[in-house]
Design an enzyme around this catalytic site. Structure first.
Site, short mmCIF file in Angstrom:
data_model
loop_
_atom_site.label_atom_id
_atom_site.label_comp_id
_atom_site.label_asym_id
_atom_site.label_seq_id
_atom_site.Cartn_x
_atom_site.Cartn_y
_atom_site.Cartn_z
CG ASP A 83 -0.53 -0.27 7.71
OD1 ASP A 83 -1.34 0.65 7.92
OD2 ASP A 83 0.70 -0.10 7.65
CE LYS A 98 1.05 1.09 4.44
NZ LYS A 98 1.83 2.25 4.84
#
Ligand code: C5P
Length: 280
Positions: A129, A8
């Site tokens: 995350d 990401k």
């Protein structure tokens, strides 16, 4: 079970002071990109864990911890062979460990046919995350990362990512942000952003001032990169990976070809998922 887990980038990362849990509540617009690790999980006679890539295969690896968490939850005696093909740069701010954990959760819950929602329930304890990496695409991440709001966005850009030849520890960067009394990072906007992102007026990273202070050579590295790429850069997460927007994949590929001295580079497009099952 063969599962890819995607990296990401944080398009925006706003940080608030540490709360009673010891974490910093944040608000971040996160985007999955096509840079992936591949995890293969099989039922075996004995436990085995191997990695090819830049990491030792240790028991505290997030991929292994994720499959262990599912196994404990399911109270099964199965033994597993786990292999991780590591491609995403480590300790870079790209969520590679979280992508591996999400891929591990998906592989193990599928293998054991656990009840729906098991992976989502186990995700937050593995890392901030991990909940996002299970979902992927584009999303606002809030709280400690467990509050997710997906954004129906059709990305119209490619990204080039360059990772300088050193690592940054997330905890150290957050600690330094506290010592600096919570600075805010510079924001980029207007025509520096691809059209699909122009509605977001806080594209920037509050951890940048702290990352620059922890690693002063990051500043020189970013100046050089911004000049080569002729555009503003963003820091992903707690860094040190930097990225920028390009019109298409070809432009992003020429950009990474112009980078010198990086630990890793990648060019490609955003993706709409965080994990992808590629083989049963
Ligand atoms: O959850 P994750 O493993 O990414 O966090 C690593 C460390 O970074 C935490 O132990 C904590 O010190 C710091 N952190 C924080 N606030 C956040 C995320 C991480 O202080 N929102």
């Amino acid at each position: 079970m063969i599962v890819d887990g995607f990296a990401k980038v944080n398009l925006s990362l706003r940080v608030r002071p540490r709360d009673d849990s010891g974490y910093h509540p944040l608000r971040s617009l996160v985007q999955s990109v096509g840079w992936s690790d591949r995890l293969t999980l099989l039922v075996a006679a004995d436990d085995a864990f191997t990695i090819d890539g830049d990491l030792p295969a240790e028991e505290d690896n997030l991929a292994w911890r994720a499959v262990e968490a599912v196994r404990t939850e399911a109270a099964t005696r199965s033994r597993w062979s786990l292999h991780l093909h590591k491609r995403i740069a480590v300790a870079a701010g790209l969520g590679g460990g979280s992508a591996d954990a999400a891929a591990g959760l998906v592989a193990a819950t599928r293998l054991l046919r656990t009840p729906a929602g098991t992976a989502e329930r186990l995700a937050p304890a593995l890392g901030s995350d991990v909940p996002f990496c299970l979902v992927g695409g584009t999303a606002w991440m809030e709280g400690r990362g467990e509050i997710l709001t997906t954004v129906p966005l059709r990305p119209d850009y490619a990204v080039a990512i360059a990772v300088p030849p050193f690592e940054l520890a997330t905890a150290a960067v957050y600690r330094h942000w506290d010592e600096m009394e919570g600075p805010t990072g510079p924001v980029i906007g207007g025509r520096s952003l691809p059209p699909s992102l122009r509605g977001f007026d806080d594209v920037g990273n509050d951890l940048l001032p702290a990352a620059l202070d922890v690693r002063p050579d990051l500043g020189d590295w970013m100046d050089d990169l911004a000049e080569r790429w002729d555009r503003p850069l963003l820091l992903s997460g707690s860094g040190p990976a930097c990225f920028a927007f390009f019109a298409d994949e070809e432009e992003a590929e020429s950009a990474v070809a112009a980078v010198q001295g990086a630990r890793a580079v990648w060019a490609g497009v955003p993706v709409a998922v965080g994990v992808r099952v590629v083989g049963e």
